[in-house]
Write an enzyme that holds these catalytic residues in place. Sequence first.
Site, PDB file in Angstrom:
ATOM      1  N   TYR A  18       0.807  -1.215   0.000  1.00  0.00           N
ATOM      2  CA  TYR A  18       0.000   0.000   0.000  1.00  0.00           C
ATOM      3  C   TYR A  18       0.845   1.271   0.000  1.00  0.00           C
ATOM      4  O   TYR A  18       0.393   2.315  -0.457  1.00  0.00           O
ATOM      5  CB  TYR A  18      -0.934   0.004   1.217  1.00  0.00           C
ATOM      6  CG  TYR A  18      -1.890  -1.155   1.219  1.00  0.00           C
ATOM      7  CD1 TYR A  18      -2.896  -1.266   0.263  1.00  0.00           C
ATOM      8  CD2 TYR A  18      -1.768  -2.159   2.170  1.00  0.00           C
ATOM      9  CE1 TYR A  18      -3.759  -2.345   0.261  1.00  0.00           C
ATOM     10  CE2 TYR A  18      -2.639  -3.239   2.170  1.00  0.00           C
ATOM     11  CZ  TYR A  18      -3.623  -3.327   1.212  1.00  0.00           C
ATOM     12  OH  TYR A  18      -4.470  -4.400   1.213  1.00  0.00           O
ATOM     13  N   ASP A  20       3.750   2.275  -1.601  1.00  0.00           N
ATOM     14  CA  ASP A  20       4.127   2.831  -2.895  1.00  0.00           C
ATOM     15  C   ASP A  20       2.900   3.311  -3.661  1.00  0.00           C
ATOM     16  O   ASP A  20       2.893   4.408  -4.228  1.00  0.00           O
ATOM     17  CB  ASP A  20       4.866   1.775  -3.728  1.00  0.00           C
ATOM     18  CG  ASP A  20       6.161   1.335  -3.064  1.00  0.00           C
ATOM     19  OD1 ASP A  20       6.796   2.164  -2.395  1.00  0.00           O
ATOM     20  OD2 ASP A  20       6.526   0.155  -3.203  1.00  0.00           O
ATOM     21  N   TYR A 196       3.863  -3.034  10.421  1.00  0.00           N
ATOM     22  CA  TYR A 196       4.287  -4.256   9.755  1.00  0.00           C
ATOM     23  C   TYR A 196       4.190  -5.389  10.787  1.00  0.00           C
ATOM     24  O   TYR A 196       3.938  -5.128  11.976  1.00  0.00           O
ATOM     25  CB  TYR A 196       5.718  -4.108   9.239  1.00  0.00           C
ATOM     26  CG  TYR A 196       5.872  -3.074   8.148  1.00  0.00           C
ATOM     27  CD1 TYR A 196       5.271  -3.265   6.902  1.00  0.00           C
ATOM     28  CD2 TYR A 196       6.609  -1.916   8.353  1.00  0.00           C
ATOM     29  CE1 TYR A 196       5.395  -2.318   5.896  1.00  0.00           C
ATOM     30  CE2 TYR A 196       6.749  -0.963   7.356  1.00  0.00           C
ATOM     31  CZ  TYR A 196       6.138  -1.170   6.117  1.00  0.00           C
ATOM     32  OH  TYR A 196       6.267  -0.234   5.133  1.00  0.00           O
ATOM     33  N   GLN A 258      -8.054   5.577   1.351  1.00  0.00           N
ATOM     34  CA  GLN A 258      -7.063   6.597   1.668  1.00  0.00           C
ATOM     35  C   GLN A 258      -7.713   7.914   2.074  1.00  0.00           C
ATOM     36  O   GLN A 258      -7.242   8.599   2.987  1.00  0.00           O
ATOM     37  CB  GLN A 258      -6.131   6.813   0.472  1.00  0.00           C
ATOM     38  CG  GLN A 258      -4.951   7.721   0.774  1.00  0.00           C
ATOM     39  CD  GLN A 258      -4.140   8.038  -0.453  1.00  0.00           C
ATOM     40  OE1 GLN A 258      -4.581   8.762  -1.344  1.00  0.00           O
ATOM     41  NE2 GLN A 258      -2.926   7.487  -0.522  1.00  0.00           N
ATOM     42  N   ARG A 274       3.308   3.009   9.673  1.00  0.00           N
ATOM     43  CA  ARG A 274       4.375   2.344   8.947  1.00  0.00           C
ATOM     44  C   ARG A 274       4.573   3.019   7.591  1.00  0.00           C
ATOM     45  O   ARG A 274       3.845   3.939   7.227  1.00  0.00           O
ATOM     46  CB  ARG A 274       4.029   0.869   8.741  1.00  0.00           C
ATOM     47  CG  ARG A 274       2.876   0.642   7.768  1.00  0.00           C
ATOM     48  CD  ARG A 274       2.429  -0.801   7.751  1.00  0.00           C
ATOM     49  NE  ARG A 274       1.627  -1.119   6.578  1.00  0.00           N
ATOM     50  CZ  ARG A 274       0.977  -2.257   6.392  1.00  0.00           C
ATOM     51  NH1 ARG A 274       1.032  -3.190   7.332  1.00  0.00           N
ATOM     52  NH2 ARG A 274       0.284  -2.485   5.296  1.00  0.00           N
ATOM     53  N   GLY A 275       5.554   2.509   6.842  1.00  0.00           N
ATOM     54  CA  GLY A 275       5.743   2.977   5.477  1.00  0.00           C
ATOM     55  C   GLY A 275       6.024   4.461   5.405  1.00  0.00           C
ATOM     56  O   GLY A 275       6.660   5.049   6.274  1.00  0.00           O
ATOM     57  N   GLU A 276       5.546   5.090   4.342  1.00  0.00           N
ATOM     58  CA  GLU A 276       5.792   6.516   4.128  1.00  0.00           C
ATOM     59  C   GLU A 276       4.514   7.330   4.230  1.00  0.00           C
ATOM     60  O   GLU A 276       4.489   8.371   4.900  1.00  0.00           O
ATOM     61  CB  GLU A 276       6.434   6.722   2.759  1.00  0.00           C
ATOM     62  CG  GLU A 276       6.791   8.164   2.459  1.00  0.00           C
ATOM     63  CD  GLU A 276       7.638   8.312   1.205  1.00  0.00           C
ATOM     64  OE1 GLU A 276       7.398   9.273   0.438  1.00  0.00           O
ATOM     65  OE2 GLU A 276       8.538   7.484   0.977  1.00  0.00           O
ATOM     66  N   ASP A 277       3.434   6.877   3.615  1.00  0.00           N
ATOM     67  CA  ASP A 277       2.224   7.691   3.578  1.00  0.00           C
ATOM     68  C   ASP A 277       1.615   7.857   4.964  1.00  0.00           C
ATOM     69  O   ASP A 277       1.353   8.973   5.405  1.00  0.00           O
ATOM     70  CB  ASP A 277       1.201   7.073   2.615  1.00  0.00           C
ATOM     71  CG  ASP A 277       0.027   8.002   2.360  1.00  0.00           C
ATOM     72  OD1 ASP A 277       0.255   9.124   1.873  1.00  0.00           O
ATOM     73  OD2 ASP A 277      -1.117   7.620   2.661  1.00  0.00           O
ATOM     74  N   SER A 278       1.390   6.754   5.687  1.00  0.00           N
ATOM     75  CA  SER A 278       0.774   6.876   7.014  1.00  0.00           C
ATOM     76  C   SER A 278       1.709   7.587   7.986  1.00  0.00           C
ATOM     77  O   SER A 278       1.251   8.289   8.906  1.00  0.00           O
ATOM     78  CB  SER A 278       0.374   5.503   7.556  1.00  0.00           C
ATOM     79  OG  SER A 278       1.500   4.653   7.696  1.00  0.00           O
TER      80      SER A 278
END
Length: 382
Positions: A18, A20, A196, A258, A274-278
């Site tokens: 999700y 990327d 994650y 989103q 996690r990740g970049e967006d959240s």
Amino acid sequence: MRTGPLTWEILCRVIDHYGDAGVAWRLARQLANEQGESVTLWIDDPAPLARLVPGVDPARDGVSDRVTVRRGPDPAAPWTPPDVLVDSFGGGVPAPWIETMSRAARAPAWIVLEYLSAERWVEDAHRRVSPEPRTGLVRHYWCPGFTPATGGLLRERDLLARRDAFACDPGARSRLLASLGVQATAGARVVLVFSYPMPALAGLLEAWCDGDTSTLALFPEGVGANALDRWSGGDVPHPGAPFTRGALTVAAIPFVPQRDFDTLLWSCDAAIVRGEDSFVRAQWAAVPFAWHAYPQDEGAHREKVAAFLDRYLGGADPDDAAAVRDFHASLDAGDGARLGAAWPAFARAAPRLAAHRRAWADRLAAQPDLASGVSEFVRNCL
């Protein structure tokens, strides 16, 4: 400077599921809706995007929210270069496309969108020119970041106004939770767990069970499922059927699009993201959060977390900053007992850091957002 709408094509290769897809979509949507550009998003796996964006059909190409979404690309299919080509996260441009661009009367502006980082190298790399080795076509690197010398962060024009309006509405949180089939008891702490796979989760759950404050932990469907199964002895909660033990209630919630993720964050008293967006959205929300960075070889992700915390916690009370750092380190270490022990100090520091978090979001918002920044840069290049 070029005026009028430009044609943009964004290439997204889904690696982090999700993450990327979410970043590429948010950029595409802002360029189309706020900058008035004509945008096509090419994505090799549309399935994650279809969960994030209602109306996207993973089985066929289409238009959603003024963005054309296409599966691919197919290197063998005919292709006409746009005004701007964005290679998101360096996923790669098909060799036939590079050949076509090299023969074009005017080559597109070629942007390589990097992953977000707070590390010092980002300022030097931002806008760096890197010729394509075989053809010499010019590529510019666009590096998201947290300082005016970087490419900024994705932020819709009305985001902070909507956040503040939500906070002023006394019934907004209850309505949002009710829409997810959840109800928080009076005085309960609401925590979103969007991580994650987390080996240390059981230790954190035990700390919440034994805590003095009632905690409602929200888990999007599929997140932490294996750890919850082991901890609960098979009583994994499903949407509409929470699980309670001690002071903790664990509730599974439906996967939210989103466009609704911000209101979910605004409804929470703390979050693990996690990740970049959240990760970025938690900062705009100004909620207490911990960033569960994706583990990388040789611990490279730890340097990214440390660099971010150095910037984010600058000027904060040393004891409160130490509590935030310790919780992040415990989260990464995967030690359940250590993570559970780190939680109380993190929770105590949260209200004391409220003004600090708000000031951090305001400083970031004073800088140009990523979409408007890259749009202006491209127009000056063409």
